[in-house]
Design an enzyme around this catalytic site. Structure first.
Site, PDB file in Angstrom:
ATOM      1  N   GLY A  12      12.246  12.960   2.085  1.00  0.00           N
ATOM      2  CA  GLY A  12      13.648  12.544   2.076  1.00  0.00           C
ATOM      3  C   GLY A  12      14.357  12.635   3.414  1.00  0.00           C
ATOM      4  O   GLY A  12      15.572  12.796   3.459  1.00  0.00           O
ATOM      5  N   SER A  13      13.613  12.477   4.507  1.00  0.00           N
ATOM      6  CA  SER A  13      14.293  12.524   5.813  1.00  0.00           C
ATOM      7  C   SER A  13      15.200  11.305   5.990  1.00  0.00           C
ATOM      8  O   SER A  13      16.257  11.398   6.623  1.00  0.00           O
ATOM      9  CB  SER A  13      13.293  12.637   6.966  1.00  0.00           C
ATOM     10  OG  SER A  13      12.526  11.468   7.096  1.00  0.00           O
ATOM     11  N   ASN A  14      14.807  10.168   5.418  1.00  0.00           N
ATOM     12  CA  ASN A  14      15.710   9.008   5.475  1.00  0.00           C
ATOM     13  C   ASN A  14      16.938   9.228   4.608  1.00  0.00           C
ATOM     14  O   ASN A  14      18.050   8.859   4.999  1.00  0.00           O
ATOM     15  CB  ASN A  14      14.958   7.737   5.062  1.00  0.00           C
ATOM     16  CG  ASN A  14      14.127   7.180   6.197  1.00  0.00           C
ATOM     17  OD1 ASN A  14      14.650   6.546   7.104  1.00  0.00           O
ATOM     18  ND2 ASN A  14      12.830   7.459   6.160  1.00  0.00           N
ATOM     19  N   MET A  91       7.734   5.976  -3.703  1.00  0.00           N
ATOM     20  CA  MET A  91       6.339   5.538  -3.686  1.00  0.00           C
ATOM     21  C   MET A  91       5.875   5.128  -5.081  1.00  0.00           C
ATOM     22  O   MET A  91       4.936   5.701  -5.622  1.00  0.00           O
ATOM     23  CB  MET A  91       5.449   6.659  -3.132  1.00  0.00           C
ATOM     24  CG  MET A  91       5.864   7.147  -1.757  1.00  0.00           C
ATOM     25  SD  MET A  91       5.791   5.843  -0.523  1.00  0.00           S
ATOM     26  CE  MET A  91       4.028   5.771  -0.265  1.00  0.00           C
ATOM     27  N   ARG A  92       6.548   4.158  -5.633  1.00  0.00           N
ATOM     28  CA  ARG A  92       6.159   3.715  -6.969  1.00  0.00           C
ATOM     29  C   ARG A  92       6.383   2.213  -7.065  1.00  0.00           C
ATOM     30  O   ARG A  92       7.427   1.709  -6.619  1.00  0.00           O
ATOM     31  CB  ARG A  92       7.013   4.452  -8.009  1.00  0.00           C
ATOM     32  CG  ARG A  92       6.412   4.462  -9.376  1.00  0.00           C
ATOM     33  CD  ARG A  92       7.223   5.296 -10.346  1.00  0.00           C
ATOM     34  NE  ARG A  92       7.134   4.695 -11.663  1.00  0.00           N
ATOM     35  CZ  ARG A  92       6.103   4.832 -12.487  1.00  0.00           C
ATOM     36  NH1 ARG A  92       5.095   5.595 -12.150  1.00  0.00           N
ATOM     37  NH2 ARG A  92       6.065   4.214 -13.657  1.00  0.00           N
ATOM     38  N   ILE A  93       5.392   1.522  -7.630  1.00  0.00           N
ATOM     39  CA  ILE A  93       5.512   0.078  -7.829  1.00  0.00           C
ATOM     40  C   ILE A  93       6.639  -0.184  -8.826  1.00  0.00           C
ATOM     41  O   ILE A  93       6.744   0.498  -9.846  1.00  0.00           O
ATOM     42  CB  ILE A  93       4.194  -0.511  -8.405  1.00  0.00           C
ATOM     43  CG1 ILE A  93       3.011  -0.176  -7.485  1.00  0.00           C
ATOM     44  CG2 ILE A  93       4.331  -2.000  -8.681  1.00  0.00           C
ATOM     45  CD1 ILE A  93       2.836  -1.076  -6.311  1.00  0.00           C
ATOM     46  N   LEU A  94       7.472  -1.166  -8.522  1.00  0.00           N
ATOM     47  CA  LEU A  94       8.614  -1.480  -9.384  1.00  0.00           C
ATOM     48  C   LEU A  94       8.237  -2.593 -10.358  1.00  0.00           C
ATOM     49  O   LEU A  94       7.560  -3.550  -9.972  1.00  0.00           O
ATOM     50  CB  LEU A  94       9.790  -1.941  -8.525  1.00  0.00           C
ATOM     51  CG  LEU A  94      10.215  -0.997  -7.396  1.00  0.00           C
ATOM     52  CD1 LEU A  94      11.237  -1.690  -6.496  1.00  0.00           C
ATOM     53  CD2 LEU A  94      10.788   0.288  -7.951  1.00  0.00           C
ATOM     54  N   ASN A 108      14.836  -1.530   1.057  1.00  0.00           N
ATOM     55  CA  ASN A 108      13.689  -0.636   1.272  1.00  0.00           C
ATOM     56  C   ASN A 108      13.460  -0.508   2.768  1.00  0.00           C
ATOM     57  O   ASN A 108      13.836  -1.394   3.544  1.00  0.00           O
ATOM     58  CB  ASN A 108      12.439  -1.217   0.602  1.00  0.00           C
ATOM     59  CG  ASN A 108      11.242  -0.291   0.731  1.00  0.00           C
ATOM     60  OD1 ASN A 108      11.374   0.931   0.608  1.00  0.00           O
ATOM     61  ND2 ASN A 108      10.065  -0.848   1.006  1.00  0.00           N
ATOM     62  N   HIS A 110      10.224   0.174   5.373  1.00  0.00           N
ATOM     63  CA  HIS A 110       8.761   0.190   5.383  1.00  0.00           C
ATOM     64  C   HIS A 110       8.283   0.429   6.817  1.00  0.00           C
ATOM     65  O   HIS A 110       8.733  -0.256   7.738  1.00  0.00           O
ATOM     66  CB  HIS A 110       8.224  -1.144   4.859  1.00  0.00           C
ATOM     67  CG  HIS A 110       6.734  -1.191   4.846  1.00  0.00           C
ATOM     68  ND1 HIS A 110       5.983  -0.506   3.908  1.00  0.00           N
ATOM     69  CD2 HIS A 110       5.851  -1.787   5.680  1.00  0.00           C
ATOM     70  CE1 HIS A 110       4.703  -0.695   4.165  1.00  0.00           C
ATOM     71  NE2 HIS A 110       4.589  -1.474   5.230  1.00  0.00           N
ATOM     72  N   SER A 137      10.648  -1.566   9.377  1.00  0.00           N
ATOM     73  CA  SER A 137      11.451  -2.709   8.932  1.00  0.00           C
ATOM     74  C   SER A 137      12.315  -2.300   7.741  1.00  0.00           C
ATOM     75  O   SER A 137      11.828  -1.678   6.804  1.00  0.00           O
ATOM     76  CB  SER A 137      10.541  -3.850   8.458  1.00  0.00           C
ATOM     77  OG  SER A 137       9.571  -4.195   9.416  1.00  0.00           O
ATOM     78  N   GLU A 144       7.656  -9.243  -4.395  1.00  0.00           N
ATOM     79  CA  GLU A 144       6.469  -9.133  -3.549  1.00  0.00           C
ATOM     80  C   GLU A 144       6.495  -7.787  -2.817  1.00  0.00           C
ATOM     81  O   GLU A 144       7.486  -7.477  -2.130  1.00  0.00           O
ATOM     82  CB  GLU A 144       6.464 -10.283  -2.529  1.00  0.00           C
ATOM     83  CG  GLU A 144       5.162 -10.409  -1.787  1.00  0.00           C
ATOM     84  CD  GLU A 144       5.260 -11.431  -0.650  1.00  0.00           C
ATOM     85  OE1 GLU A 144       4.462 -11.350   0.274  1.00  0.00           O
ATOM     86  OE2 GLU A 144       6.171 -12.281  -0.701  1.00  0.00           O
ATOM     87  N   ASP A 146       6.686  -5.034  -0.372  1.00  0.00           N
ATOM     88  CA  ASP A 146       7.047  -5.013   1.050  1.00  0.00           C
ATOM     89  C   ASP A 146       7.215  -6.431   1.607  1.00  0.00           C
ATOM     90  O   ASP A 146       6.988  -6.669   2.793  1.00  0.00           O
ATOM     91  CB  ASP A 146       5.998  -4.242   1.872  1.00  0.00           C
ATOM     92  CG  ASP A 146       5.847  -2.811   1.386  1.00  0.00           C
ATOM     93  OD1 ASP A 146       6.858  -2.198   1.019  1.00  0.00           O
ATOM     94  OD2 ASP A 146       4.704  -2.309   1.366  1.00  0.00           O
TER      95      ASP A 146
HETATM   96  C1  GRF Z   1       9.279   6.491   5.591  1.00  0.00           C
HETATM   97  O1  GRF Z   1       8.474   6.462   6.721  1.00  0.00           O
HETATM   98  C2  GRF Z   1       9.473   5.120   5.020  1.00  0.00           C
HETATM   99  O2  GRF Z   1       9.294   4.093   5.936  1.00  0.00           O
HETATM  100  C3  GRF Z   1       8.400   5.011   3.978  1.00  0.00           C
HETATM  101  O3  GRF Z   1       8.223   6.301   3.485  1.00  0.00           O
HETATM  102  C4  GRF Z   1       8.633   7.245   4.457  1.00  0.00           C
HETATM  103  C5  GRF Z   1       9.577   8.187   3.782  1.00  0.00           C
HETATM  104  O4  GRF Z   1       9.899   9.301   4.568  1.00  0.00           O
HETATM  105  N1  GRF Z   1       8.779   4.034   2.991  1.00  0.00           N
HETATM  106  P1  GRF Z   1      11.072  10.279   4.122  1.00  0.00           P
HETATM  107  O5  GRF Z   1      10.735  10.738   2.700  1.00  0.00           O
HETATM  108  O6  GRF Z   1      12.351   9.522   4.185  1.00  0.00           O
HETATM  109  O7  GRF Z   1      11.012  11.412   5.089  1.00  0.00           O
END
Ligand code: GRF
Length: 213
Positions: A12-14, A91-94, A108, A110, A137, A144, A146
């Site tokens: 969850g750093s983002n 990290m789960r297919i929708l 999203n 990626h 990105s 589709e 990503d």
């Molecule tokens: C990120 O690098 C993002 O691009 C990918 O998963 C990673 C998640 O990192 N989809 P965090 O959980 O936000 O640290």
């Protein structure tokens, strides 16, 4: 003032970068209404709780199939009436129903310069192929994987003696800058998706999105 719901599966750093942007007033008074995860032990949920944001986990094992899981997730997300759904390491297919329900209001991030390297292990692939440039990105989510229209990319160099961890860290540093920025564009009404493309200030963005230097 808009409402954002964030989905995470891990660190969850983002998410943290978005929380920080909200707290620093960079998202025009918008707030994160809730955070959801498909993993009860995701550290992202802890970050949400620390910030006073409702945090929920749904475990796939408790549902008959992907459609049932996504139906419940949609119900719980919609209780927060979000303007925007943000996938941040989810990290789960929708399921198609989930994607179509949030079409044009789901983003999203990626870790590759799409359309290069959709899917997993992007850094490893870029390094194995001898790429000197890699990146990340932000895109609208479509069915589709990503593959939705790119809004913004940030590039990073790959150096000959880099470890994978170093490349990951370099990419993530950029992610934490560009994701809140793109979210602010959406929240301020500058960014939309229509006709299968991303539009910014009324102009259609090119396939690689808006340039970020
Ligand atoms: C990120 O690098 C993002 O691009 C990918 O998963 C990673 C998640 O990192 N989809 P965090 O959980 O936000 O640290």
């Amino acid at each position: 003032m808009k409402r954002i719901v964030v989905l995470v599966s891990g660190n969850g750093s983002n998410l943290q970068a978005i929380i920080d942007a909200c707290q620093q007033g960079r998202l025009n008074g918008s707030s994160i209404a809730a955070v959801f995860s498909n993993k009860a032990d995701a550290y992202g949920l802890e970050r949400a709780r620390e910030a006073g944001i409702p945090a929920h986990a749904l475990e796939a094992a408790q549902f008959a199939d992907r459609e049932a899981f996504d139906r419940q997730l949609m119900l719980e997300i919609d209780a927060y009436a979000p303007d925007l759904v943000v996938l941040a390491g989810y990290m789960r297919i929708l399921s198609p129903a989930f994607v179509s329900h949030y079409l044009q209001r789901m983003l999203n991030i990626h870790p590759s310069l799409l359309p290069k390297y959709p899917g997993l292990h992007t850094h490893r692939q870029a390094m194995a192929n001898g790429d000197e440039e890699h990146g990340t990105s932000v895109h609208f989510v479509t069915e589709e994987l990503d593959g939705g229209p790119v809004i913004l990319q940030a590039k990073v160099p790959i150096f000959a003696d880099d470890t994978e961890d170093e490349v990951v860290a370099r990419v993530q540093h950029q992610e934490h800058a560009i994701y809140p920025l793109v979210i602010s564009w959406f929240i301020n009404g500058r960014l939309t998706m229509r006709d299968g493309a991303a539009w910014m200030d009324g102009a259609q963005l090119p396939p690689e999105g808006h340039a970020f230097e």
